[in-house]
Scaffold this motif. Structure first.
Motif, PDB file in Angstrom:
ATOM      1  N   ILE A 143      11.915  -3.231 -11.859  1.00  0.00           N
ATOM      2  CA  ILE A 143      10.775  -2.507 -12.431  1.00  0.00           C
ATOM      3  C   ILE A 143       9.966  -1.845 -11.324  1.00  0.00           C
ATOM      4  O   ILE A 143       9.563  -0.683 -11.438  1.00  0.00           O
ATOM      5  CB  ILE A 143       9.900  -3.451 -13.290  1.00  0.00           C
ATOM      6  CG1 ILE A 143      10.665  -3.867 -14.552  1.00  0.00           C
ATOM      7  CG2 ILE A 143       8.581  -2.788 -13.661  1.00  0.00           C
ATOM      8  CD1 ILE A 143      10.006  -4.988 -15.345  1.00  0.00           C
ATOM      9  N   SER A 144       9.746  -2.567 -10.252  1.00  0.00           N
ATOM     10  CA  SER A 144       8.996  -2.011  -9.122  1.00  0.00           C
ATOM     11  C   SER A 144       9.714  -0.800  -8.530  1.00  0.00           C
ATOM     12  O   SER A 144       9.098   0.232  -8.244  1.00  0.00           O
ATOM     13  CB  SER A 144       8.798  -3.089  -8.054  1.00  0.00           C
ATOM     14  OG  SER A 144       8.136  -2.558  -6.932  1.00  0.00           O
ATOM     15  N   GLN A 145      11.019  -0.924  -8.352  1.00  0.00           N
ATOM     16  CA  GLN A 145      11.810   0.195  -7.821  1.00  0.00           C
ATOM     17  C   GLN A 145      11.779   1.380  -8.775  1.00  0.00           C
ATOM     18  O   GLN A 145      11.675   2.534  -8.348  1.00  0.00           O
ATOM     19  CB  GLN A 145      13.253  -0.239  -7.571  1.00  0.00           C
ATOM     20  CG  GLN A 145      13.413  -1.201  -6.424  1.00  0.00           C
ATOM     21  CD  GLN A 145      14.830  -1.750  -6.342  1.00  0.00           C
ATOM     22  OE1 GLN A 145      15.659  -1.564  -7.237  1.00  0.00           O
ATOM     23  NE2 GLN A 145      15.104  -2.467  -5.252  1.00  0.00           N
ATOM     24  N   LEU A 146      11.864   1.109 -10.058  1.00  0.00           N
ATOM     25  CA  LEU A 146      11.843   2.170 -11.055  1.00  0.00           C
ATOM     26  C   LEU A 146      10.510   2.900 -11.042  1.00  0.00           C
ATOM     27  O   LEU A 146      10.451   4.137 -11.088  1.00  0.00           O
ATOM     28  CB  LEU A 146      12.139   1.600 -12.436  1.00  0.00           C
ATOM     29  CG  LEU A 146      12.204   2.592 -13.586  1.00  0.00           C
ATOM     30  CD1 LEU A 146      13.272   3.656 -13.341  1.00  0.00           C
ATOM     31  CD2 LEU A 146      12.484   1.865 -14.888  1.00  0.00           C
ATOM     32  N   ARG A 147       9.411   2.156 -10.970  1.00  0.00           N
ATOM     33  CA  ARG A 147       8.081   2.780 -10.899  1.00  0.00           C
ATOM     34  C   ARG A 147       7.970   3.690  -9.675  1.00  0.00           C
ATOM     35  O   ARG A 147       7.485   4.812  -9.766  1.00  0.00           O
ATOM     36  CB  ARG A 147       6.986   1.722 -10.824  1.00  0.00           C
ATOM     37  CG  ARG A 147       6.673   1.043 -12.115  1.00  0.00           C
ATOM     38  CD  ARG A 147       5.554   0.022 -11.880  1.00  0.00           C
ATOM     39  NE  ARG A 147       5.371  -0.871 -12.988  1.00  0.00           N
ATOM     40  CZ  ARG A 147       4.529  -0.670 -13.979  1.00  0.00           C
ATOM     41  NH1 ARG A 147       3.777   0.400 -13.984  1.00  0.00           N
ATOM     42  NH2 ARG A 147       4.421  -1.544 -14.962  1.00  0.00           N
ATOM     43  N   GLN A 148       8.417   3.176  -8.539  1.00  0.00           N
ATOM     44  CA  GLN A 148       8.335   3.951  -7.301  1.00  0.00           C
ATOM     45  C   GLN A 148       9.183   5.216  -7.393  1.00  0.00           C
ATOM     46  O   GLN A 148       8.740   6.307  -7.047  1.00  0.00           O
ATOM     47  CB  GLN A 148       8.786   3.094  -6.125  1.00  0.00           C
ATOM     48  CG  GLN A 148       8.672   3.799  -4.789  1.00  0.00           C
ATOM     49  CD  GLN A 148       9.085   2.887  -3.635  1.00  0.00           C
ATOM     50  OE1 GLN A 148       9.426   1.730  -3.817  1.00  0.00           O
ATOM     51  NE2 GLN A 148       9.047   3.440  -2.442  1.00  0.00           N
ATOM     52  N   ARG A 149      10.397   5.077  -7.887  1.00  0.00           N
ATOM     53  CA  ARG A 149      11.289   6.231  -7.992  1.00  0.00           C
ATOM     54  C   ARG A 149      10.758   7.245  -9.000  1.00  0.00           C
ATOM     55  O   ARG A 149      10.831   8.453  -8.775  1.00  0.00           O
ATOM     56  CB  ARG A 149      12.690   5.764  -8.393  1.00  0.00           C
ATOM     57  CG  ARG A 149      13.724   6.842  -8.422  1.00  0.00           C
ATOM     58  CD  ARG A 149      13.994   7.396  -7.025  1.00  0.00           C
ATOM     59  NE  ARG A 149      15.026   8.403  -7.112  1.00  0.00           N
ATOM     60  CZ  ARG A 149      14.831   9.690  -6.848  1.00  0.00           C
ATOM     61  NH1 ARG A 149      13.662  10.121  -6.425  1.00  0.00           N
ATOM     62  NH2 ARG A 149      15.820  10.540  -6.986  1.00  0.00           N
ATOM     63  N   LEU A 150      10.199   6.769 -10.103  1.00  0.00           N
ATOM     64  CA  LEU A 150       9.636   7.662 -11.115  1.00  0.00           C
ATOM     65  C   LEU A 150       8.450   8.435 -10.537  1.00  0.00           C
ATOM     66  O   LEU A 150       8.307   9.637 -10.797  1.00  0.00           O
ATOM     67  CB  LEU A 150       9.225   6.867 -12.355  1.00  0.00           C
ATOM     68  CG  LEU A 150       8.809   7.663 -13.579  1.00  0.00           C
ATOM     69  CD1 LEU A 150       9.882   8.656 -14.002  1.00  0.00           C
ATOM     70  CD2 LEU A 150       8.514   6.723 -14.733  1.00  0.00           C
ATOM     71  N   ASP A 151       7.617   7.784  -9.738  1.00  0.00           N
ATOM     72  CA  ASP A 151       6.515   8.481  -9.073  1.00  0.00           C
ATOM     73  C   ASP A 151       7.029   9.606  -8.179  1.00  0.00           C
ATOM     74  O   ASP A 151       6.468  10.700  -8.152  1.00  0.00           O
ATOM     75  CB  ASP A 151       5.676   7.508  -8.223  1.00  0.00           C
ATOM     76  CG  ASP A 151       4.778   6.619  -9.056  1.00  0.00           C
ATOM     77  OD1 ASP A 151       4.573   6.919 -10.256  1.00  0.00           O
ATOM     78  OD2 ASP A 151       4.288   5.611  -8.502  1.00  0.00           O
ATOM     79  N   VAL A 189      11.418   8.682 -18.861  1.00  0.00           N
ATOM     80  CA  VAL A 189      10.473   7.972 -19.729  1.00  0.00           C
ATOM     81  C   VAL A 189      11.047   7.866 -21.143  1.00  0.00           C
ATOM     82  O   VAL A 189      10.908   6.841 -21.809  1.00  0.00           O
ATOM     83  CB  VAL A 189       9.093   8.665 -19.719  1.00  0.00           C
ATOM     84  CG1 VAL A 189       8.179   8.092 -20.790  1.00  0.00           C
ATOM     85  CG2 VAL A 189       8.452   8.539 -18.342  1.00  0.00           C
ATOM     86  N   GLU A 218       8.336  12.442 -10.455  1.00  0.00           N
ATOM     87  CA  GLU A 218       7.242  13.168 -11.102  1.00  0.00           C
ATOM     88  C   GLU A 218       6.637  14.226 -10.182  1.00  0.00           C
ATOM     89  O   GLU A 218       6.225  15.287 -10.640  1.00  0.00           O
ATOM     90  CB  GLU A 218       6.127  12.201 -11.519  1.00  0.00           C
ATOM     91  CG  GLU A 218       6.402  11.473 -12.799  1.00  0.00           C
ATOM     92  CD  GLU A 218       5.277  10.508 -13.152  1.00  0.00           C
ATOM     93  OE1 GLU A 218       5.137  10.234 -14.357  1.00  0.00           O
ATOM     94  OE2 GLU A 218       4.563  10.036 -12.253  1.00  0.00           O
ATOM     95  N   ASP A 256      -5.344  -5.354 -14.679  1.00  0.00           N
ATOM     96  CA  ASP A 256      -4.023  -4.972 -14.210  1.00  0.00           C
ATOM     97  C   ASP A 256      -3.083  -6.116 -14.562  1.00  0.00           C
ATOM     98  O   ASP A 256      -3.056  -7.132 -13.877  1.00  0.00           O
ATOM     99  CB  ASP A 256      -4.045  -4.731 -12.699  1.00  0.00           C
ATOM    100  CG  ASP A 256      -2.713  -4.232 -12.172  1.00  0.00           C
ATOM    101  OD1 ASP A 256      -1.912  -3.708 -12.976  1.00  0.00           O
ATOM    102  OD2 ASP A 256      -2.465  -4.365 -10.959  1.00  0.00           O
TER     103      ASP A 256
END
Length: 191
Positions: free
Chosen positions: A118-126, A140, A129, A5
């Protein structure tokens, strides 16, 4: 195999040592007739059966060439033949995790504000989705556009100003994985 990771290319696994401290070669598996005889290095194959070597200890190993210095005894009476994965390999796994954490710690740090974004973007993208896959795909695509533009320039500049080893260390990955990433980034400019 253990997947990293954040330490791209640092794939880990359990390696074995014979009683004399040497690392055995691969085990060849005869599957019948044919010119090709497959080989394998899975730790549980070194159980001394048939003509296989008998491993006395295990340790963590990584695709980058690193090997753990701490070794762990193998009690073959507790290894289930049909389910060897049930045998405890947590010691080598923890050693490998320490190795990958060290590789990531040596990498160039991501600025805190960017890491937060980046962390916020990952969470929001999840979240997106889960309810609207087409919008997620559009996001994406926007991110891919950034990679195509910025990645190509960064890859070329990194190759021009740094050695492969320096770039790999800065990214926390192996030289092989980093070279593949840079080729992927740089290939976008030819499309």
């Amino acid at each position: 195999m253990w997947e990293p990771d954040g330490a791209e290319g640092h794939v880990g696994r359990v390696g074995v040592l014979l009683d004399d401290g040497s690392v055995p070669g691969p085990v060849y598996i005869d599957i019948g007739s044919g010119a090709h005889i497959p080989s394998c290095t899975d730790w549980w194959l070194y159980n001394g059966s048939g003509r296989r070597p008998l491993a006395g200890r295990m340790r963590a190993v990584c695709a980058c060439g690193w090997s753990g210095t701490t070794t762990y005894p193998i009690d073959w009476t507790r290894v289930e033949e049909d389910e060897p994965h049930r045998y405890g390999t947590s010691g080598p796994a923890k050693d490998w995790q320490s190795h990958t954490r060290a590789m990531v710690a040596q990498a160039v740090p991501v600025p805190e504000d960017v890491a937060c974004l980046i962390s916020q973007l990952r969470q929001r993208l999840d979240e997106i989705e889960a309810s609207d896959i087409l919008t997620a795909l559009r996001i994406v695509g926007e991110l891919d556009s950034i990679v195509e533009t910025e990645g190509s320039y960064a890859a070329r500049e990194a190759r021009r100003t740094h050695t492969d080893q320096e770039v790999a260390a800065a990214l926390g990955g192996t030289e092989k994985a980093t070279a593949a990433r840079l080729r992927r980034y740089d290939s976008h400019r030819y499309i």
